[in-house]
Write an enzyme that holds these catalytic residues in place. Structure first.
Site, PDB file in Angstrom:
ATOM      1  N   SER A  12       0.854  -1.190   0.000  1.00 47.77           N
ATOM      2  CA  SER A  12       0.000   0.000   0.000  1.00 47.77           C
ATOM      3  C   SER A  12       0.891   1.242   0.000  1.00 47.77           C
ATOM      4  O   SER A  12       1.996   1.224   0.555  1.00 47.77           O
ATOM      5  CB  SER A  12      -0.867   0.020   1.257  1.00 47.77           C
ATOM      6  OG  SER A  12      -1.461   1.290   1.420  1.00 47.77           O
ATOM      7  N   TYR A  29      -0.957  -0.709  10.301  1.00 45.54           N
ATOM      8  CA  TYR A  29      -1.152  -1.026   8.879  1.00 45.54           C
ATOM      9  C   TYR A  29       0.105  -0.673   8.083  1.00 45.54           C
ATOM     10  O   TYR A  29       0.590  -1.478   7.279  1.00 45.54           O
ATOM     11  CB  TYR A  29      -2.364  -0.252   8.368  1.00 45.54           C
ATOM     12  CG  TYR A  29      -2.737  -0.541   6.926  1.00 45.54           C
ATOM     13  CD1 TYR A  29      -3.328  -1.756   6.572  1.00 45.54           C
ATOM     14  CD2 TYR A  29      -2.523   0.403   5.926  1.00 45.54           C
ATOM     15  CE1 TYR A  29      -3.683  -2.018   5.255  1.00 45.54           C
ATOM     16  CE2 TYR A  29      -2.876   0.146   4.611  1.00 45.54           C
ATOM     17  CZ  TYR A  29      -3.456  -1.060   4.282  1.00 45.54           C
ATOM     18  OH  TYR A  29      -3.808  -1.315   2.970  1.00 45.54           O
TER      19      TYR A  29
HETATM   20  N1  LIG Z   1      -8.571  -0.412  -1.032  1.00 45.94           N
HETATM   21  C1  LIG Z   1      -7.510   0.359  -1.022  1.00 45.94           C
HETATM   22  O1  LIG Z   1      -7.585   1.597  -1.200  1.00 45.94           O
HETATM   23  C2  LIG Z   1      -6.149  -0.229  -0.833  1.00 45.94           C
HETATM   24  C3  LIG Z   1      -5.058   0.637  -0.938  1.00 45.94           C
HETATM   25  C4  LIG Z   1      -3.783   0.134  -0.780  1.00 45.94           C
HETATM   26  C5  LIG Z   1      -3.605  -1.217  -0.551  1.00 45.94           C
HETATM   27  N2  LIG Z   1      -4.682  -2.041  -0.440  1.00 45.94           N
HETATM   28  C6  LIG Z   1      -4.412  -3.445  -0.199  1.00 45.94           C
HETATM   29  O2  LIG Z   1      -5.060  -4.227  -1.189  1.00 45.94           O
HETATM   30  C7  LIG Z   1      -5.445  -5.489  -0.626  1.00 45.94           C
HETATM   31  C8  LIG Z   1      -6.932  -5.704  -0.815  1.00 45.94           C
HETATM   32  O3  LIG Z   1      -7.624  -4.619  -0.214  1.00 45.94           O
HETATM   33  P1  LIG Z   1      -9.194  -4.407  -0.408  1.00 45.94           P
HETATM   34  O4  LIG Z   1      -9.420  -2.968  -0.324  1.00 45.94           O
HETATM   35  O5  LIG Z   1      -9.669  -5.181  -1.572  1.00 45.94           O
HETATM   36  O6  LIG Z   1      -9.718  -5.068   0.964  1.00 45.94           O
HETATM   37  P2  LIG Z   1     -11.161  -5.624   1.380  1.00 45.94           P
HETATM   38  O7  LIG Z   1     -12.202  -5.219   0.422  1.00 45.94           O
HETATM   39  O8  LIG Z   1     -11.322  -5.264   2.813  1.00 45.94           O
HETATM   40  O9  LIG Z   1     -10.932  -7.201   1.270  1.00 45.94           O
HETATM   41  C9  LIG Z   1     -10.038  -7.819   2.131  1.00 45.94           C
HETATM   42  C10 LIG Z   1      -9.938  -9.284   1.759  1.00 45.94           C
HETATM   43  O10 LIG Z   1      -9.010  -9.895   2.657  1.00 45.94           O
HETATM   44  C11 LIG Z   1      -9.620 -11.057   3.211  1.00 45.94           C
HETATM   45  N3  LIG Z   1      -9.121 -11.313   4.555  1.00 45.94           N
HETATM   46  C12 LIG Z   1      -9.107 -10.466   5.619  1.00 45.94           C
HETATM   47  N4  LIG Z   1      -8.585 -11.091   6.688  1.00 45.94           N
HETATM   48  C13 LIG Z   1      -8.252 -12.338   6.296  1.00 45.94           C
HETATM   49  C14 LIG Z   1      -7.670 -13.467   6.931  1.00 45.94           C
HETATM   50  N5  LIG Z   1      -7.301 -13.427   8.226  1.00 45.94           N
HETATM   51  N6  LIG Z   1      -7.479 -14.599   6.215  1.00 45.94           N
HETATM   52  C15 LIG Z   1      -7.846 -14.656   4.910  1.00 45.94           C
HETATM   53  N7  LIG Z   1      -8.402 -13.634   4.247  1.00 45.94           N
HETATM   54  C16 LIG Z   1      -8.605 -12.487   4.935  1.00 45.94           C
HETATM   55  C17 LIG Z   1     -11.103 -10.772   3.210  1.00 45.94           C
HETATM   56  O11 LIG Z   1     -11.778 -12.033   3.252  1.00 45.94           O
HETATM   57  P3  LIG Z   1     -13.332 -12.164   3.716  1.00 45.94           P
HETATM   58  O12 LIG Z   1     -14.075 -11.154   2.880  1.00 45.94           O
HETATM   59  O13 LIG Z   1     -13.669 -13.551   3.382  1.00 45.94           O
HETATM   60  O14 LIG Z   1     -13.366 -11.842   5.173  1.00 45.94           O
HETATM   61  C18 LIG Z   1     -11.253 -10.022   1.888  1.00 45.94           C
HETATM   62  O15 LIG Z   1     -11.359 -10.935   0.817  1.00 45.94           O
HETATM   63  C19 LIG Z   1      -5.006  -5.450   0.829  1.00 45.94           C
HETATM   64  O16 LIG Z   1      -3.724  -6.018   0.948  1.00 45.94           O
HETATM   65  C20 LIG Z   1      -4.938  -3.965   1.123  1.00 45.94           C
HETATM   66  O17 LIG Z   1      -4.074  -3.675   2.186  1.00 45.94           O
HETATM   67  C21 LIG Z   1      -5.942  -1.580  -0.572  1.00 45.94           C
END
Ligand SMILES: NC(=O)c1ccc[n+]([C@@H]2O[C@H](COP(=O)([O-])OP(=O)(O)OC[C@H]3O[C@@H](n4cnc5c(N)ncnc54)[C@H](OP(=O)(O)O)[C@@H]3O)[C@@H](O)[C@H]2O)c1
Length: 247
Positions: A136, A149
């Site tokens: 991130s 984070y």
């Molecule tokens: N969105 C952003 O702006 C952003 C920016 C920078 C980086 N990121 C990174 O991109 C990635 C995806 O983010 P996102 O925004 O798509 O997140 P999200 O919508 O919150 O989805 C998170 C995912 O991680 C899974 N997860 C959480 N805890 C877990 C665990 N203990 N074991 C297995 N799976 C787990 C969840 O599974 P369940 O749904 O089944 O619980 C879900 O599929 C992450 O690494 C995040 O840090 C996101």
């Protein structure tokens, strides 16, 4: 054949759909959102792709080992691992309990360690593998309350480089993609509140991340190793420029 952790929604779901569209059999790993995970598998199948849903907590060592055993028993190979699963739990450091700190680090950093360690024997046997970690922008430009984070994401970038050094000669590439602000459940609350920032960069879509991950997962990425790539629509350079101008 690819494993995508956190593939039930958001960026992970978009990565899973994209890798399947490129012809990979995709193992979608979710934690709690089983229905959402089933939806991703259905979407992949409706597009003519192949996918299987798994449930595992990436921070649970035994669950990760069972997951990799199931996947390799089914397909006899494992080419691509995308460490995407993560949680965010923002709170000022002075108020952060050890339990909350450890939950974030366990999922976001220990998780990728456990999954990478579990897939390495298979990839080493194959003399081919791709591990793509999702970091991130917060690793470099954290907001207040993001100590846990940001530390976890700084850690995954260091882990990327360290593992790349260990396995580079064995045909395994380890790289990292660092998204900026992407509209998902993780960011829904702030996305609605903030809209577009003063810097004018738009909120990304989960699909904006999948293309680079798909490239890093392929043969053409063979000469790319241990790198972290920012995908943020220019937010980092724009904010950096704005900060310099304001000094
Ligand atoms: N969105 C952003 O702006 C952003 C920016 C920078 C980086 N990121 C990174 O991109 C990635 C995806 O983010 P996102 O925004 O798509 O997140 P999200 O919508 O919150 O989805 C998170 C995912 O991680 C899974 N997860 C959480 N805890 C877990 C665990 N203990 N074991 C297995 N799976 C787990 C969840 O599974 P369940 O749904 O089944 O619980 C879900 O599929 C992450 O690494 C995040 O840090 C996101």
């Amino acid at each position: 054949m690819a494993v995508v952790t956190g593939g039930s929604r958001g960026i992970g779901a978009a990565i899973a759909v994209r890798l399947a569209a490129d012809g990979l059999t995709v193992h979608v790993v979710c934690h709690r959102a089983l229905d959402a995970g089933r939806g991703v598998v259905k979407q992949i199948e409706a597009n003519g792709g192949r996918a299987t849903l798994h449930q595992a907590d990436v921070g649970d060592e035994a669950a990760v080992e069972r997951l990799v055993e199931r996947v390799t028993a089914q397909d006899g190979a494992l080419h691509v691992l995308v460490n995407n699963a993560a949680v965010i739990d923002d709170q000022l450091l002075a108020l952060t309990s050890t339990v909350r700190w450890e939950r974030v680090l366990r999922t976001n950093l220990t998780g990728p360690f456990l999954t990478s360690r579990a897939v390495l024997p298979v990839m080493l046997d194959q003399q081919w593998g791709r591990i793509i970690n999702i970091s991130s922008n917060s690793a470099r430009t954290p907001g207040p309350g993001q100590s846990a984070y940001a530390a976890s994401k700084g850690g995954i970038e260091a882990l990327t480089r360290a593992l790349a050094v260990e396995v580079g000669r064995k045909g395994i590439r380890v790289n990292c993609v660092a998204p900026g602000k992407v509209r998902t459940e993780m960011t829904a609350a702030v996305a609605d509140r903030l809209g577009s920032d003063a810097d004018g960069t738009r909120w990304g879509l989960p699909e904006d991340i999948g293309g680079l991950v798909a490239f890093l997962a392929g043969d053409e990425a063979d000469y790319i190793q241990g790198q972290t790539f920012t995908v943020d629509g220019g937010r980092m350079v724009t904010r950096g420029g704005a900060a310099r101008r304001s000094r």
